[in-house]
Write a protein that holds these residues in place. Sequence first.
Motif, PDB file in Angstrom:
ATOM      1  N   TRP A   1       0.733  -1.199   0.036  1.00 14.87           N
ATOM      2  CA  TRP A   1       0.009  -0.002  -0.021  1.00 14.87           C
ATOM      3  C   TRP A   1       0.905   1.234  -0.070  1.00 14.87           C
ATOM      4  CZ3 TRP A   1      -4.700   0.026  -1.505  1.00 14.87           C
ATOM      5  CH2 TRP A   1      -5.595  -1.124  -1.389  1.00 14.87           C
ATOM      6  N   ILE A   2       2.018   1.199   0.850  1.00 16.76           N
ATOM      7  CA  ILE A   2       3.022   2.323   0.846  1.00 16.76           C
ATOM      8  C   ILE A   2       3.344   2.722  -0.609  1.00 16.76           C
ATOM      9  CG2 ILE A   2       5.130   3.169   1.843  1.00 16.76           C
ATOM     10  CD1 ILE A   2       4.429   1.373   4.067  1.00 16.76           C
ATOM     11  N   LEU A   3       3.843   1.442  -1.497  1.00 13.47           N
ATOM     12  CA  LEU A   3       4.312   1.767  -2.584  1.00 13.47           C
ATOM     13  C   LEU A   3       3.275   2.223  -3.629  1.00 13.47           C
ATOM     14  CD1 LEU A   3       6.727  -1.383  -2.852  1.00 13.47           C
ATOM     15  CD2 LEU A   3       7.162   0.745  -2.705  1.00 13.47           C
ATOM     16  N   ILE A   4       2.019   1.779  -3.537  1.00 11.99           N
ATOM     17  CA  ILE A   4       0.876   2.094  -4.410  1.00 11.99           C
ATOM     18  C   ILE A   4       0.642   3.766  -4.257  1.00 11.99           C
ATOM     19  CG2 ILE A   4      -1.815   2.139  -4.747  1.00 11.99           C
ATOM     20  CD1 ILE A   4      -1.455  -0.833  -4.117  1.00 11.99           C
ATOM     21  N   PHE A   5       0.573   4.018  -2.972  1.00  8.47           N
ATOM     22  CA  PHE A   5       0.248   5.681  -2.581  1.00  8.47           C
ATOM     23  C   PHE A   5       1.428   6.477  -3.148  1.00  8.47           C
ATOM     24  CE2 PHE A   5      -3.286   4.046   0.147  1.00  8.47           C
ATOM     25  CZ  PHE A   5      -4.176   4.827  -0.435  1.00  8.47           C
ATOM     26  N   LEU A   6       2.660   5.935  -2.806  1.00 13.27           N
ATOM     27  CA  LEU A   6       4.019   6.639  -3.458  1.00 13.27           C
ATOM     28  C   LEU A   6       3.905   6.780  -5.101  1.00 13.27           C
ATOM     29  CD1 LEU A   6       6.691   7.868  -2.513  1.00 13.27           C
ATOM     30  CD2 LEU A   6       7.520   5.768  -2.770  1.00 13.27           C
ATOM     31  N   VAL A   7       3.567   6.051  -5.499  1.00 12.05           N
ATOM     32  CA  VAL A   7       3.537   5.709  -7.156  1.00 12.05           C
ATOM     33  C   VAL A   7       2.283   6.769  -7.422  1.00 12.05           C
ATOM     34  CG1 VAL A   7       2.865   4.397  -9.140  1.00 12.05           C
ATOM     35  CG2 VAL A   7       4.554   3.652  -7.343  1.00 12.05           C
ATOM     36  N   ILE A   8       1.241   6.969  -6.886  1.00 12.34           N
ATOM     37  CA  ILE A   8       0.304   7.680  -7.201  1.00 12.34           C
ATOM     38  C   ILE A   8       0.539   9.211  -7.087  1.00 12.34           C
ATOM     39  CG2 ILE A   8      -2.104   8.654  -6.507  1.00 12.34           C
ATOM     40  CD1 ILE A   8      -2.932   5.675  -6.044  1.00 12.34           C
ATOM     41  N   ALA A   9       1.254   9.427  -5.988  1.00 14.18           N
ATOM     42  CA  ALA A   9       1.746  10.475  -5.609  1.00 14.18           C
ATOM     43  C   ALA A   9       2.891  11.024  -6.447  1.00 14.18           C
ATOM     44  CB  ALA A   9       2.324  10.777  -4.180  1.00 14.18           C
ATOM     45  N   LEU A  10       3.633  10.247  -6.895  1.00 13.31           N
ATOM     46  CA  LEU A  10       4.644  10.701  -7.757  1.00 13.31           C
ATOM     47  C   LEU A  10       3.959  11.139  -9.389  1.00 13.31           C
ATOM     48  CD1 LEU A  10       7.722   8.227  -7.131  1.00 13.31           C
ATOM     49  CD2 LEU A  10       7.505  10.572  -6.647  1.00 13.31           C
ATOM     50  N   ILE A  11       3.052  10.173  -9.916  1.00 11.14           N
ATOM     51  CA  ILE A  11       2.306  10.426 -10.930  1.00 11.14           C
ATOM     52  C   ILE A  11       1.717  11.554 -11.042  1.00 11.14           C
ATOM     53  CG2 ILE A  11       0.516   9.636 -12.480  1.00 11.14           C
ATOM     54  CD1 ILE A  11       1.605   6.648 -11.736  1.00 11.14           C
TER      55      ILE A  11
ATOM     56  N   VAL B   1       4.013  14.735 -11.429  1.00 15.36           N
ATOM     57  CA  VAL B   1       4.322  14.773 -12.669  1.00 15.36           C
ATOM     58  C   VAL B   1       3.416  15.697 -13.455  1.00 15.36           C
ATOM     59  CG1 VAL B   1       5.241  13.874 -14.515  1.00 15.36           C
ATOM     60  CG2 VAL B   1       5.967  13.039 -12.408  1.00 15.36           C
ATOM     61  N   LEU B   2       2.133  15.213 -12.984  1.00 15.35           N
ATOM     62  CA  LEU B   2       1.060  15.548 -14.027  1.00 15.35           C
ATOM     63  C   LEU B   2       0.382  17.102 -13.757  1.00 15.35           C
ATOM     64  CD1 LEU B   2      -1.016  12.603 -14.581  1.00 15.35           C
ATOM     65  CD2 LEU B   2       0.500  13.340 -16.278  1.00 15.35           C
ATOM     66  N   GLY B   3       1.140  17.566 -12.281  1.00 12.11           N
ATOM     67  CA  GLY B   3       0.665  18.836 -11.859  1.00 12.11           C
ATOM     68  C   GLY B   3      -0.398  18.887 -10.750  1.00 12.11           C
ATOM     69  N   PHE B   4      -1.006  17.808 -10.545  1.00 14.08           N
ATOM     70  CA  PHE B   4      -2.180  17.709  -9.433  1.00 14.08           C
ATOM     71  C   PHE B   4      -1.543  17.833  -8.130  1.00 14.08           C
ATOM     72  CE2 PHE B   4      -3.833  15.331 -12.973  1.00 14.08           C
ATOM     73  CZ  PHE B   4      -4.820  16.152 -13.340  1.00 14.08           C
TER      74      PHE B   4
ATOM     75  N   ALA C   1      -1.245  14.837  -5.011  1.00 10.03           N
ATOM     76  CA  ALA C   1      -0.014  14.310  -4.745  1.00 10.03           C
ATOM     77  C   ALA C   1       0.341  14.422  -3.483  1.00 10.03           C
ATOM     78  CB  ALA C   1       1.147  14.952  -5.571  1.00 10.03           C
ATOM     79  N   ALA C   2       0.164  15.732  -2.750  1.00 14.01           N
ATOM     80  CA  ALA C   2       0.202  15.911  -1.366  1.00 14.01           C
ATOM     81  C   ALA C   2      -0.374  14.855  -0.435  1.00 14.01           C
ATOM     82  CB  ALA C   2      -0.176  17.267  -0.856  1.00 14.01           C
ATOM     83  N   GLY C   3      -1.766  14.699  -0.901  1.00 13.03           N
ATOM     84  CA  GLY C   3      -2.566  13.479  -0.236  1.00 13.03           C
ATOM     85  C   GLY C   3      -2.137  12.283  -0.216  1.00 13.03           C
TER      86      GLY C   3
ATOM     87  N   ALA D   1       0.822   7.648   2.357  1.00 13.56           N
ATOM     88  CA  ALA D   1       1.862   6.672   2.418  1.00 13.56           C
ATOM     89  C   ALA D   1       2.747   6.860   3.439  1.00 13.56           C
ATOM     90  CB  ALA D   1       2.620   6.801   1.083  1.00 13.56           C
ATOM     91  N   GLN D   2       3.001   8.135   3.880  1.00  8.79           N
ATOM     92  CA  GLN D   2       3.860   8.275   5.080  1.00  8.79           C
ATOM     93  C   GLN D   2       3.220   7.802   6.332  1.00  8.79           C
ATOM     94  OE1 GLN D   2       4.558  12.514   5.792  1.00  8.79           O
ATOM     95  NE2 GLN D   2       6.266  12.113   7.181  1.00  8.79           N
TER      96      GLN D   2
END
Length: 54
Positions: free
Chosen positions: A4-14, A17-20, A24-26, A31-32
Amino acid sequence: MLRWILIFLVIALIAAVLGFGGIAAGAASIAQIIFYIFLVLLVISLIMHLVKKP
């Protein structure tokens, strides 16, 4: 739980990058929080393992 940590980290990174920024912060904060919960459970598990061992 690490999954789950990795899933939320990937979502945050994507999202970053896309400017959301808000998404990304959420996702990064979720993940933290999950990571800290994982660390606490790991420490408790290690302590319980050492206590039960004669």
